[in-house]
Design a protein around this motif. Structure first.
Motif, mmCIF file in Angstrom:
data_model
loop_
_atom_site.group_PDB
_atom_site.id
_atom_site.type_symbol
_atom_site.label_atom_id
_atom_site.label_comp_id
_atom_site.label_asym_id
_atom_site.label_seq_id
_atom_site.Cartn_x
_atom_site.Cartn_y
_atom_site.Cartn_z
ATOM 1 N N GLU A 33 -10.578 5.526 -0.011
ATOM 2 C CA GLU A 33 -10.831 5.149 1.554
ATOM 3 C C GLU A 33 -9.235 5.188 2.191
ATOM 4 N N VAL A 34 -8.114 5.886 1.609
ATOM 5 C CA VAL A 34 -7.161 5.491 2.136
ATOM 6 C C VAL A 34 -7.250 6.730 3.512
ATOM 7 N N ARG A 66 0.928 1.261 6.477
ATOM 8 C CA ARG A 66 0.613 -0.232 5.307
ATOM 9 C C ARG A 66 0.531 -0.041 4.174
ATOM 10 N N ARG A 67 1.468 -1.534 4.009
ATOM 11 C CA ARG A 67 0.907 -2.427 2.932
ATOM 12 C C ARG A 67 -0.658 -2.629 2.087
ATOM 13 N N LEU A 68 -0.650 -1.622 1.181
ATOM 14 C CA LEU A 68 -1.609 -1.639 0.206
ATOM 15 C C LEU A 68 -2.305 -2.299 -0.945
ATOM 16 N N ARG A 69 -2.851 -2.849 -0.908
ATOM 17 C CA ARG A 69 -3.461 -2.987 -2.463
ATOM 18 C C ARG A 69 -4.703 -2.222 -2.983
ATOM 19 N N LEU A 70 -4.083 -0.978 -3.548
ATOM 20 C CA LEU A 70 -4.682 0.153 -3.959
ATOM 21 C C LEU A 70 -5.697 0.371 -5.687
ATOM 22 N N PHE A 105 -10.242 7.659 -7.478
ATOM 23 C CA PHE A 105 -11.663 6.874 -7.667
ATOM 24 C C PHE A 105 -12.932 7.624 -6.489
ATOM 25 N N ASN A 106 -13.982 7.968 -6.686
ATOM 26 C CA ASN A 106 -15.289 8.499 -5.939
ATOM 27 C C ASN A 106 -14.674 9.870 -5.866
#
Length: 113
Positions: free
Chosen positions: A7-8, A18-22, A44-45
């Protein structure tokens, strides 16, 4: 924001600036532990992101496990600079990521013995 690796740059809120939780699965054969950092890829995917984590993630961290890495992208290198790793078996990970966990586990590689 919680974003899956795929999704990134695609989903609103999953921007590299931005700050993310990946969220993704630690790629098989990708973990390299150095003196100052641990390098690994999360997938992922069909998409993959290289991660640099300062220090050793510890606990039950290993390849083929779903994880959430907190951090930011380094725009000059493309690395995701992680400062926190949640491994799928922690209660916090399961509580926050239950809907993502089933899909990530289905895509995970089988760890070698």
């Amino acid at each position: 924001y919680y974003c899956n690796v795929d999704e990134v740059g695609v989903r609103s809120g999953c921007d590299e600036g931005r700050r993310l939780r990946l969220q993704g699965t630690v790629a098989e054969g990708s973990v390299v532990t150095g003196t100052a950092a641990t390098m690994f890829d999360i997938e992922f995917n069909g998409e993959s992101v290289p991660v640099e984590y300062e220090g050793e993630p510890g606990g039950i961290f290993r390849e083929c496990l779903p994880v959430v890495v907190h951090g930011v992208f380094d725009q000059s290198t493309g690395l995701f600079l992680g400062d926190r790793v949640e491994v799928k078996h922690s209660e916090e990970y399961v509580a926050v990521n239950d809907e993502r966990l089933t899909e990530a586990e289905a895509m995970a590689c089988q760890p070698s013995a």
